[in-house]
Design an enzyme around this catalytic site. Structure first.
Site, PDB file in Angstrom:
ATOM      1  N   TYR A  33      96.160  59.881  97.487  1.00 41.00           N
ATOM      2  CA  TYR A  33      95.519  61.027  98.129  1.00 41.00           C
ATOM      3  C   TYR A  33      94.973  61.943  97.033  1.00 41.00           C
ATOM      4  O   TYR A  33      95.332  63.118  96.902  1.00 41.00           O
ATOM      5  CB  TYR A  33      96.452  61.764  99.094  1.00 41.00           C
ATOM      6  CG  TYR A  33      95.676  62.223 100.291  1.00 41.00           C
ATOM      7  CD1 TYR A  33      95.203  61.302 101.225  1.00 41.00           C
ATOM      8  CD2 TYR A  33      95.345  63.566 100.484  1.00 41.00           C
ATOM      9  CE1 TYR A  33      94.434  61.702 102.309  1.00 41.00           C
ATOM     10  CE2 TYR A  33      94.589  63.977 101.558  1.00 41.00           C
ATOM     11  CZ  TYR A  33      94.139  63.048 102.467  1.00 41.00           C
ATOM     12  OH  TYR A  33      93.374  63.443 103.518  1.00 41.00           O
ATOM     13  N   HIS A  35      92.980  64.121  94.239  1.00 44.69           N
ATOM     14  CA  HIS A  35      92.215  65.371  94.237  1.00 44.69           C
ATOM     15  C   HIS A  35      91.723  65.620  92.826  1.00 44.69           C
ATOM     16  O   HIS A  35      91.935  64.771  91.927  1.00 44.69           O
ATOM     17  CB  HIS A  35      93.067  66.519  94.794  1.00 44.69           C
ATOM     18  CG  HIS A  35      94.428  66.629  94.157  1.00 44.69           C
ATOM     19  ND1 HIS A  35      94.612  66.937  92.824  1.00 44.69           N
ATOM     20  CD2 HIS A  35      95.679  66.439  94.661  1.00 44.69           C
ATOM     21  CE1 HIS A  35      95.897  66.971  92.543  1.00 44.69           C
ATOM     22  NE2 HIS A  35      96.582  66.661  93.643  1.00 44.69           N
ATOM     23  N   HIS A  38      94.206  64.974  89.885  1.00 42.99           N
ATOM     24  CA  HIS A  38      94.302  63.570  89.455  1.00 42.99           C
ATOM     25  C   HIS A  38      93.047  63.163  88.683  1.00 42.99           C
ATOM     26  O   HIS A  38      93.128  62.469  87.664  1.00 42.99           O
ATOM     27  CB  HIS A  38      94.438  62.643  90.668  1.00 42.99           C
ATOM     28  CG  HIS A  38      95.634  62.883  91.527  1.00 42.99           C
ATOM     29  ND1 HIS A  38      95.535  63.375  92.811  1.00 42.99           N
ATOM     30  CD2 HIS A  38      96.963  62.681  91.309  1.00 42.99           C
ATOM     31  CE1 HIS A  38      96.744  63.457  93.344  1.00 42.99           C
ATOM     32  NE2 HIS A  38      97.624  63.055  92.464  1.00 42.99           N
ATOM     33  N   GLN A  62     111.985  57.557  95.249  1.00 40.21           N
ATOM     34  CA  GLN A  62     112.054  58.956  94.797  1.00 40.21           C
ATOM     35  C   GLN A  62     112.032  59.951  95.945  1.00 40.21           C
ATOM     36  O   GLN A  62     111.951  61.156  95.713  1.00 40.21           O
ATOM     37  CB  GLN A  62     110.952  59.255  93.779  1.00 40.21           C
ATOM     38  CG  GLN A  62     109.560  59.328  94.354  1.00 40.21           C
ATOM     39  CD  GLN A  62     108.504  59.401  93.266  1.00 40.21           C
ATOM     40  OE1 GLN A  62     108.330  58.464  92.498  1.00 40.21           O
ATOM     41  NE2 GLN A  62     107.790  60.516  93.191  1.00 40.21           N
ATOM     42  N   LYS A 150     101.774  70.236  85.871  1.00 37.44           N
ATOM     43  CA  LYS A 150     102.022  70.653  87.269  1.00 37.44           C
ATOM     44  C   LYS A 150     103.443  70.271  87.677  1.00 37.44           C
ATOM     45  O   LYS A 150     104.153  71.052  88.296  1.00 37.44           O
ATOM     46  CB  LYS A 150     100.998  69.986  88.199  1.00 37.44           C
ATOM     47  CG  LYS A 150     101.364  69.935  89.676  1.00 37.44           C
ATOM     48  CD  LYS A 150     101.249  71.275  90.323  1.00 37.44           C
ATOM     49  CE  LYS A 150     101.375  71.320  91.825  1.00 37.44           C
ATOM     50  NZ  LYS A 150     102.241  70.396  92.505  1.00 37.44           N
ATOM     51  N   ASP A 151     103.824  69.026  87.369  1.00 37.16           N
ATOM     52  CA  ASP A 151     105.184  68.561  87.635  1.00 37.16           C
ATOM     53  C   ASP A 151     105.954  68.655  86.318  1.00 37.16           C
ATOM     54  O   ASP A 151     106.218  67.650  85.659  1.00 37.16           O
ATOM     55  CB  ASP A 151     105.144  67.136  88.176  1.00 37.16           C
ATOM     56  CG  ASP A 151     104.370  67.062  89.488  1.00 37.16           C
ATOM     57  OD1 ASP A 151     104.976  67.283  90.531  1.00 37.16           O
ATOM     58  OD2 ASP A 151     103.138  66.840  89.450  1.00 37.16           O
ATOM     59  N   SER A 187      98.494  66.935  96.761  1.00 38.80           N
ATOM     60  CA  SER A 187      98.239  66.102  97.945  1.00 38.80           C
ATOM     61  C   SER A 187      98.934  66.701  99.161  1.00 38.80           C
ATOM     62  O   SER A 187      98.499  66.513 100.290  1.00 38.80           O
ATOM     63  CB  SER A 187      98.756  64.683  97.711  1.00 38.80           C
ATOM     64  OG  SER A 187      98.257  64.172  96.495  1.00 38.80           O
TER      65      SER A 187
END
Ligand code: AMP
Length: 282
Positions: A33, A35, A38, A62, A150-151, A187
């Site tokens: 998904y 965006h 990515h 996960q 971001k993560d 996403s």
């Protein structure tokens, strides 16, 4: 699609890999998904290496029992277009049975830095991430792999895993891509109702405000957390999971802000859990 080749099996990739004969491979693992966030990783890889591989795999390992595995947005058609537009050469899209033909007995665990923050709200999540990333690295065998801050906790886990296990892939860190109102692209943003979506920019706003306070001399972790909390509580639909100010990437807890520091949070809007962060150097 002219340039992009879709690869569904490990065997198929092994065949392609053997023909590449030492070309540099850049790898962008995703759950799809796609965006612009990515796409920014894919574009960066396109500049760095000869062959760009993007994977799309919603990894059951996960997700917790009551999380959004079954509803996670999926669209291969849309993702193929966006991956190709950003410059990907191969899209690796294995089925769950291809990745886990039998229940996995071997697992990769990264200790300590997974006990806190997202790891506390999502037990087992980072073991699932570390295990699937190891599998994907062993399949694709990339020279470089691209992840976004971001993560941030995920990135810290992967960097530590690669370091501790001597995994021969370089990890490239990429910035967060945001919507024009500051909301970090995700996403999961498609889950938000219009009302939730209109309140979601408070996450980035509160982090930016806290960063300003640090730049003006505030050093108390407790004060900074309170400041962020106060702002977010003004959004009636926001439910705070955590707000943390820690050293990054060690994730050590401090009372006084010093060195490379992450201001990180997870907030739920209805069933949708959003994360965001800002890194400051003091
Ligand atoms: P995901 O598909 O959510 O597993 O994310 C795949 C990769 O894209 C991870 O390295 C993420 O950190 C990265 N990513 C997710 N959101 C963004 C964003 N807003 N900006 C840049 N990269 C992102």
């Amino acid at each position: 699609l002219k340039g992009l080749k879709i690869v569904k099996t490990i065997e198929e990739w092994r065949g392609i890999y053997s023909e590449l004969k030492g070309c540099s491979i850049g790898f962008v693992p995703t759950m799809g998904y796609l965006h612009e966030g990515h796409q920014s990783l894919i574009k960066k890889a396109r500049k760095d290496v000869e062959v760009v591989v993007v994977s799309i795999f919603v990894n059951p390992l996960q997700f917790g029992k009551n999380e959004d595995f079954s509803t996670y947005p999926r669209s291969l058609e849309r993702d193929s277009l966006l991956a190709e537009e950003a410059g990907a050469d191969y899209l690796f899209v294995p089925e769950a049975e291809e990745m886990y033909p039998s229940p996995t007995l071997a697992k990769v665990t990264v200790g300590h830095i997974t006990d806190m923050m997202c790891g506390r709200s999502r037990p087992g999540h980072f073991d699932g991430v570390a295990t699937v990333v190891t599998k994907l690295f062993n399949i694709i065998r990339p020279t470089l792999a691209y992840f976004s801050i971001k993560d941030a906790q995920q990135l810290a886990v992967i960097q530590r895993m690669v370091q501790d296990l001597n995994i021969p892939t370089g990890i490239v860190t990429c910035p967060i891509v945001r919507e024009s109102d500051g909301l970090a692209m995700s996403s999961r943003n498609v889950y938000l109702t219009p009302e939730e979506r209109s309140q979601a920019p408070i996450l980035n706003e509160s982090l930016k405000r806290a960063k300003e306070l640090i730049e003006q001399g505030e050093r108390s972790v407790q004060q900074i957390v309170l400041e962020i909390k106060g702002k977010i509580e003004k959004a009636p639909l926001a439910n705070i999971d955590y707000i943390e100010v820690r050293e990054y990437p060690s994730l050590d807890q401090k009372e006084i802000v010093e060195g490379q520091t992450i201001l990180a949070l997870a907030v739920k809007f209805g069933k949708t859990r959003l994360i965001d962060n800002i890194i400051v150097n003091v």
